[in-house]
Design a protein around this motif. Structure first.
Motif, PDB file in Angstrom:
ATOM      1  N   LEU A  73       5.114  24.729 133.070  1.00 35.39           N
ATOM      2  CA  LEU A  73       5.729  25.421 132.227  1.00 35.39           C
ATOM      3  C   LEU A  73       4.688  24.042 130.705  1.00 35.39           C
ATOM      4  O   LEU A  73       5.220  23.067 130.686  1.00 35.39           O
ATOM      5  CB  LEU A  73       7.099  25.800 131.831  1.00 35.39           C
ATOM      6  CG  LEU A  73       6.389  26.906 130.985  1.00 35.39           C
ATOM      7  CD1 LEU A  73       6.137  28.316 131.750  1.00 35.39           C
ATOM      8  CD2 LEU A  73       8.184  27.704 131.010  1.00 35.39           C
ATOM      9  N   ASN A 173       3.283  40.741 140.087  1.00 36.53           N
ATOM     10  CA  ASN A 173       2.349  41.339 138.846  1.00 36.53           C
ATOM     11  C   ASN A 173       0.956  42.016 138.481  1.00 36.53           C
ATOM     12  O   ASN A 173       0.127  42.120 137.585  1.00 36.53           O
ATOM     13  CB  ASN A 173       2.573  40.156 138.028  1.00 36.53           C
ATOM     14  CG  ASN A 173       3.783  39.756 137.168  1.00 36.53           C
ATOM     15  OD1 ASN A 173       4.594  40.134 137.908  1.00 36.53           O
ATOM     16  ND2 ASN A 173       3.594  38.376 137.289  1.00 36.53           N
ATOM     17  N   LYS A 202      -0.766  36.562 128.549  1.00 35.25           N
ATOM     18  CA  LYS A 202      -0.125  35.038 129.492  1.00 35.25           C
ATOM     19  C   LYS A 202       1.656  35.208 130.170  1.00 35.25           C
ATOM     20  O   LYS A 202       1.166  34.263 131.120  1.00 35.25           O
ATOM     21  CB  LYS A 202       0.123  33.983 128.195  1.00 35.25           C
ATOM     22  CG  LYS A 202       0.608  32.336 128.537  1.00 35.25           C
ATOM     23  CD  LYS A 202       0.828  31.682 127.636  1.00 35.25           C
ATOM     24  CE  LYS A 202       1.294  30.087 127.445  1.00 35.25           C
ATOM     25  NZ  LYS A 202       1.870  29.288 126.750  1.00 35.25           N
ATOM     26  N   TYR A 204       2.447  37.761 131.065  1.00 34.04           N
ATOM     27  CA  TYR A 204       2.634  38.446 132.748  1.00 34.04           C
ATOM     28  C   TYR A 204       1.268  38.956 133.547  1.00 34.04           C
ATOM     29  O   TYR A 204       1.414  39.471 135.046  1.00 34.04           O
ATOM     30  CB  TYR A 204       2.545  40.202 131.961  1.00 34.04           C
ATOM     31  CG  TYR A 204       3.757  40.205 131.149  1.00 34.04           C
ATOM     32  CD1 TYR A 204       5.020  40.786 132.375  1.00 34.04           C
ATOM     33  CD2 TYR A 204       4.172  40.066 130.290  1.00 34.04           C
ATOM     34  CE1 TYR A 204       6.135  40.812 131.583  1.00 34.04           C
ATOM     35  CE2 TYR A 204       5.427  40.755 129.902  1.00 34.04           C
ATOM     36  CZ  TYR A 204       6.416  41.063 130.604  1.00 34.04           C
ATOM     37  OH  TYR A 204       7.921  40.872 129.820  1.00 34.04           O
ATOM     38  N   LYS A 206      -1.272  35.794 133.844  1.00 28.52           N
ATOM     39  CA  LYS A 206      -1.372  34.629 134.009  1.00 28.52           C
ATOM     40  C   LYS A 206       0.019  34.254 134.991  1.00 28.52           C
ATOM     41  O   LYS A 206      -0.305  33.382 135.605  1.00 28.52           O
ATOM     42  CB  LYS A 206      -1.347  33.633 133.304  1.00 28.52           C
ATOM     43  CG  LYS A 206      -3.362  34.368 132.716  1.00 28.52           C
ATOM     44  CD  LYS A 206      -3.470  33.237 132.023  1.00 28.52           C
ATOM     45  CE  LYS A 206      -4.855  33.937 131.176  1.00 28.52           C
ATOM     46  NZ  LYS A 206      -5.459  32.397 129.585  1.00 28.52           N
ATOM     47  N   THR A 207       0.786  35.142 135.488  1.00 26.30           N
ATOM     48  CA  THR A 207       2.058  34.354 137.293  1.00 26.30           C
ATOM     49  C   THR A 207       2.345  35.865 137.825  1.00 26.30           C
ATOM     50  O   THR A 207       1.626  36.683 137.970  1.00 26.30           O
ATOM     51  CB  THR A 207       3.177  34.412 135.435  1.00 26.30           C
ATOM     52  OG1 THR A 207       3.310  35.979 135.707  1.00 26.30           O
ATOM     53  CG2 THR A 207       3.047  33.704 134.690  1.00 26.30           C
ATOM     54  N   SER A 208       2.308  34.609 138.872  1.00 30.84           N
ATOM     55  CA  SER A 208       2.688  36.047 140.209  1.00 30.84           C
ATOM     56  C   SER A 208       4.184  36.612 139.855  1.00 30.84           C
ATOM     57  O   SER A 208       3.627  38.018 140.558  1.00 30.84           O
ATOM     58  CB  SER A 208       2.910  34.585 141.209  1.00 30.84           C
ATOM     59  OG  SER A 208       3.701  33.904 141.229  1.00 30.84           O
ATOM     60  N   SER A 209       4.841  37.424 139.592  1.00 26.92           N
ATOM     61  CA  SER A 209       6.341  37.562 139.572  1.00 26.92           C
ATOM     62  C   SER A 209       6.701  38.292 138.097  1.00 26.92           C
ATOM     63  O   SER A 209       6.360  37.151 136.911  1.00 26.92           O
ATOM     64  CB  SER A 209       7.267  37.047 140.518  1.00 26.92           C
ATOM     65  OG  SER A 209       7.688  35.582 139.976  1.00 26.92           O
ATOM     66  N   GLU A 212       9.185  34.751 136.648  1.00 27.10           N
ATOM     67  CA  GLU A 212       7.880  34.226 136.367  1.00 27.10           C
ATOM     68  C   GLU A 212       7.006  34.763 134.675  1.00 27.10           C
ATOM     69  O   GLU A 212       7.497  33.600 133.999  1.00 27.10           O
ATOM     70  CB  GLU A 212       6.787  33.865 137.308  1.00 27.10           C
ATOM     71  CG  GLU A 212       7.108  32.611 138.564  1.00 27.10           C
ATOM     72  CD  GLU A 212       5.960  32.350 139.092  1.00 27.10           C
ATOM     73  OE1 GLU A 212       5.410  32.112 138.021  1.00 27.10           O
ATOM     74  OE2 GLU A 212       5.951  32.806 140.275  1.00 27.10           O
ATOM     75  N   ALA A 213       6.822  35.902 134.492  1.00 32.77           N
ATOM     76  CA  ALA A 213       6.152  35.972 133.690  1.00 32.77           C
ATOM     77  C   ALA A 213       7.576  36.042 132.420  1.00 32.77           C
ATOM     78  O   ALA A 213       7.500  36.056 131.160  1.00 32.77           O
ATOM     79  CB  ALA A 213       5.879  37.717 133.574  1.00 32.77           C
ATOM     80  N   VAL A 216       8.112  33.027 131.114  1.00 34.25           N
ATOM     81  CA  VAL A 216       6.845  32.800 130.149  1.00 34.25           C
ATOM     82  C   VAL A 216       6.895  33.090 128.862  1.00 34.25           C
ATOM     83  O   VAL A 216       6.462  32.995 127.482  1.00 34.25           O
ATOM     84  CB  VAL A 216       5.275  32.900 131.066  1.00 34.25           C
ATOM     85  CG1 VAL A 216       3.981  32.423 130.086  1.00 34.25           C
ATOM     86  CG2 VAL A 216       5.580  31.853 132.000  1.00 34.25           C
TER      87      VAL A 216
END
Length: 535
Positions: A73, A173, A202, A204, A206-209, A212-213, A216
């Motif tokens: 991050l 996502n 950025k 939702y 560019k992340t996988s879960s 994580e979203a 961020v």
């Protein structure tokens, strides 16, 4: 009108339990440990220091987990500084928690986190020998997807559709690009609107879960405050809970202790949550299902064919603690076991179920945190407040039920007196003379006088109601303006903070809106806050 505050006791949206808690009423005293004032934190710090004096390994594990979760991050200098502080014995956390609502969900998501940050800042000033770190606990193990899959923008519900199941933090996502397109079409073209769109992308896309979203997204708004965002769906952290989870299968301690509390629960307060015989879920892949206890020490996983005897399930717990997820009864205990935490900040519903848990905490010899009700906020523009003044209303009167508001407006704007209190008082005085006469004759005459008084008072009340109805028709325009303003500030009859999403304000004011909140929300001011924004 400037920013102002209103007592919760004067507002219909808050429960009697919360009002009595804020008033420190005797009926509630046994349900909490220490009341949230700044001086009470001294004893809370001392007690938590003793509890954590031998938990250096737990601190190290917590620090390692947080560092791993923030790996990759950007802009995390202040976050890393606070993570490093957690290794020190004189560092404590202030925590709030919330579901992983799409794009933060309702406004109060922000109020909880801002209160958490502001409280840590106040404690740092008041207790300079100690360090205080704000924590947002992500409810990543929650499986109530229907509660988090949408947010409201411009009167429209924007929904995330997926057929995924299990713990929501583990959701991929992959379908969120559809939500992005809906948001893109809905937002305006201002710079702040484009900033919102970039923020969503950025977080939702560019992340996988979903976990994580959310990290961020929240980090984007609070990185400069050093907010630590914790995902407790972690093997290392859950291994610390092994002895507590084990007791769910050996002696049902949480079930028994909470039921003991509820046995003497005051009837005037609603029970927020009832314990189960086993307060754990089984968590694996796309499954989060309730563990059901049966006779003969056997267990099944709700909705599946999985079955265990006591020995088997304890073996799984020992080898795979990550497969066990606390429910609403045990989640608070999990939080207080793995964090050197002093205070939990939450809304009225959260406070209500926390207040059921103190006896359970005591039985586990875990310090019960100070419970602080988050700030509730109404945001109004200068234009809306000018309309309010023109209607001769106060902000507090907008909290009335719509029928009560119409009656209030009618009375304020009517050119004739609608209240017949003076006439009723005069009538009662006249009847006093008749009662004096009645006392000198037989009882039947006294009863006739009383009946006639009731009849005439009732007649005046009926005339009063008919006059009010007539004046409401005559003042239809001003009543409609009042109700329209109320609907703007209390959408669908609810508190604004429970319906609107931050995007409605961010699109117009940008980060200035957030800074306004940070500078105006005082966690120790236990009153409803009204904040004015420019047109």
């Amino acid at each position: 009108m400037d920013d102002c505050h209103i007592s919760y006791q004067d507002l219909r949206y808050f429960s009697n339990l919360i009002k009595d808690y804020l008033d420190e009423k005797p009926d509630v005293k046994s349900l909490y440990h220490r009341f949230p004032n700044i001086k009470n934190f001294e004893n809370q710090i001392e007690e938590k220091s003793i509890e954590w004096s031998s938990k250096s390994l737990e601190r190290q594990n917590l620090v390692k987990v947080l560092r791993d979760q923030y790996n990759g991050l950007e802009d995390i200098d202040k976050v890393l500084y606070n993570i490093d502080l957690l290794e020190k014995e004189n560092t404590f956390t202030i925590t709030t928690g919330h579901q992983l609502n799409l794009f933060t969900g309702p406004l109060y998501f922000f109020y909880k986190i801002i209160d958490t940050i502001n409280l840590t800042n106040k404690l740092r000033s008041f207790y300079p020998k100690y360090n205080f770190v704000p924590v947002y606990w992500m409810a990543s193990e929650d499986h109530d997807f229907e509660e988090i899959q949408y947010f409201n923008y411009a009167g429209k519900k924007i929904v995330y559709e997926t057929d995924q199941t299990g713990a929501v933090g583990r959701f991929e996502n992959r379908e969120l690009n559809k939500v992005y397109k809906v948001l893109e079409l809905s937002l305006g073209k201002s710079d702040y609107a484009q900033e919102l769109l970039q923020t969503f992308e950025k977080a939702y896309l560019k992340t996988s879960s979903l976990s994580e979203a959310t990290r961020v997204l929240v980090h984007n708004f609070f990185k400069d405050d050093g907010l630590l965002i914790l995902d407790a769906d972690d093997t290392t952290l859950k291994r610390t809970m092994f002895p507590f989870f084990k007791q769910e299968f050996t002696d049902q301690k949480s079930y028994n202790q909470v039921n003991n509390t509820l046995a003497s629960w005051p009837d005037k307060y609603k029970v927020q949550v009832n314990p189960r015989e086993n307060n754990l879920f089984y968590l694996k892949d796309n499954l989060r299902s309730r563990i059901i206890s049966h006779e003969n020490n056997t267990y099944s996983i709700d909705g599946t064919d999985l079955k265990f005897d006591k020995k088997e399930i304890l073996e799984v717990l020992n080898k795979h603690p990550e497969r066990f997820s606390p429910n609403v009864i045990l989640r608070p205990l999990y939080q207080e076991v793995i964090l050197p935490n002093l205070c939990y900040i939450g809304g009225g519903g959260e406070m209500a179920y926390w207040l059921q848990l103190k006896q359970m905490f005591d039985s586990y010899n875990v310090t019960f945190p100070i419970l602080l009700l988050r700030n509730s906020v109404l945001i109004a523009t200068e234009k809306q407040l000018r309309k309010l003044t023109a209607l001769k209303l106060s902000v507090q009167e907008l909290f009335l039920h719509p029928d009560e508001l119409k009656e209030k407006v009618t009375n304020l704007h009517s050119e004739i007196e609608i209240d017949f209190s003076n006439q009723k008082s005069h009538l009662k005085k006249q009847f006093q003379d008749l009662y004096e006469i009645a006392t000198k004759t037989d009882h039947s005459f006294y009863g006739a006088v009383a009946a006639q008084e009731r009849k005439q008072i009732k007649g005046l009340e009926n005339l009063e109601k008919r006059l009010l109805t007539a004046q409401k028709r005559k003042l239809k325009d001003v009543n409609e303006r009042a109700l329209k303003l109320q609907e703007q500030l209390f959408p669908n009859g609810n508190l604004q903070e429970r319906v609107l999403n931050f995007s409605s304000f961010y699109e117009k004011y940008g980060s200035q809106w957030l800074e306004k909140l940070k500078s105006n929300l005082n966690p120790f001011d236990l009153r409803f806050t009204v904040i004015k924004l420019p047109d």
